[in-house]
Design an enzyme around this catalytic site. Structure first.
Site, mmCIF file in Angstrom:
data_model
loop_
_atom_site.group_PDB
_atom_site.id
_atom_site.type_symbol
_atom_site.label_atom_id
_atom_site.label_comp_id
_atom_site.label_asym_id
_atom_site.label_seq_id
_atom_site.Cartn_x
_atom_site.Cartn_y
_atom_site.Cartn_z
ATOM 1 C CD GLN A 1 1.536 -7.004 -11.930
ATOM 2 O OE1 GLN A 1 2.907 -6.424 -11.741
ATOM 3 N NE2 GLN A 1 1.888 -7.966 -12.745
ATOM 4 C CG HIS B 1 -1.444 -0.686 0.879
ATOM 5 N ND1 HIS B 1 -1.674 -1.769 2.572
ATOM 6 C CD2 HIS B 1 -3.083 -1.483 1.236
ATOM 7 C CE1 HIS B 1 -2.621 -3.002 2.327
ATOM 8 N NE2 HIS B 1 -3.440 -2.901 1.368
#
Ligand code: PAF
Length: 301
Positions: free
Chosen positions: A149, A37
């Site tokens: 991803q 994050h």
């Protein structure tokens, strides 16, 4: 960094920046922030004038109550990490703010959501994701929204959603951040016992084995999947799915003639993990993606 709880507060806080033509970036999260994050926030900081991090554990996307109940909630820690990584605003709405009484609309992307995660978790999972992401995009109206991803299917589904609904936002996909031994960072890694933590390496080892087989010239999907499965055997972990798919349609491919996504999900004990890698038929065309070190420095500080 300010913490905002309501859509009204959020819009009021964003209004001056929007009027001044400043670029707004959104990093949507469910909290329990890790280096993955933080790498999204660092990227947003480098590209946008104003960075909003949303923190909302979205009940609509959990297909198991137990998973929702034990999802880590640590807002104070998350606030500190988001601020250090460069966020300007933390939007942490209540469940009632996002789903008020009478809420009865959902957004669904058909087709792409039937495969991989959708096939295992059921259609409600992605319906929950696409509904909340649509709401967050409408609430923040960012210029750019950042996704990792590691959740490759989620990014593909969100790109479709944004295109189909003409949402004026750019979706930016950022590389998976990994532990030094290769395990993909995930909020769920916190649930792994020491033994499970070792066994969890099966996922990365499987992807790496397939990558090594491609480097040796192997292009058949069956052979690549066999190489990946063989690499998992010593870890005593069975994949829920292990599939070579088109990054556009998520349909399985039988040969690596074009770049394709090798996606895996597996349960290690009670914890469900996912990972993926893009395989390139010509390994020389594989873009080398750096592991963002800046985010790692923030988390380990
Ligand atoms: O990837 C996640 O953490 C969630 O699916 C998201 C995008 C924040 C929506 O709840």
């Amino acid at each position: 960094m300010r913490t905002l709880r309501t859509v009204g507060e959020l819009r009021a806080a964003l209004e001056p920046a929007r009027r001044a033509g400043r670029t707004i970036g959104l990093v949507p999260t469910m909290g329990a922030l890790h280096e993955g994050h933080l790498s999204l926030i660092v990227r947003a900081r480098s590209q946008c004038d104003l960075v909003v991090v949303s923190l909302f554990v979205n009940p609509a996307q959990f297909n198991e109550h137990a998973d929702l109940d034990r999802y880590p909630r640590q807002e104070d820690r998350d606030r500190g990490l988001a601020a250090q990584a460069g966020a300007d605003l933390l939007f942490a709405p209540t469940r009632e703010e996002v789903y008020p009484a009478g809420f009865s609309t959902s957004v669904e992307v058909l087709g792409l959501t039937d495969r991989l995660e959708g096939a295992v978790r059921g259609s409600a999972h992605f319906r929950g994701v696409t509904t909340v992401v649509t709401k967050l995009l409408n609430m923040v109206a960012p210029d750019i929204a950042y996704f990792g991803q590691k959740d490759a299917q989620q990014v593909i589904v969100i790109r479709r959603l944004v295109e189909d609904l003409n949402v004026a936002v750019r979706i930016e996909e950022c590389p998976t951040v990994r532990e030094s031994d290769g395990l993909a960072m995930s909020s769920r890694n916190a649930h792994l016992s020491p033994d499970e933590r070792t066994r969890a390496l099966a996922l990365h080892r499987a992807l790496a084995a397939a990558g090594a087989a491609v480097s040796d010239g192997e292009l058949s999907a069956d052979a690549l999947i066999r190489a990946a499965r063989d690499a998992m055997t010593p870890f005593d972990v069975e994949p829920e799915y292990l599939a070579l798919v088109s990054p556009d349609t998520l349909e399985t491919v039988s040969r690596l003639d074009e770049p394709a996504l090798l996606a895996i999900a597996a349960r290690v004990g009670a914890t469900r993990l996912i990972d993926n890698v893009t395989l390139y038929p010509d390994v020389r065309s594989n873009p080398q993606q750096p592991n963002p070190r800046e985010a790692q420095a923030i988390c380990s500080a």
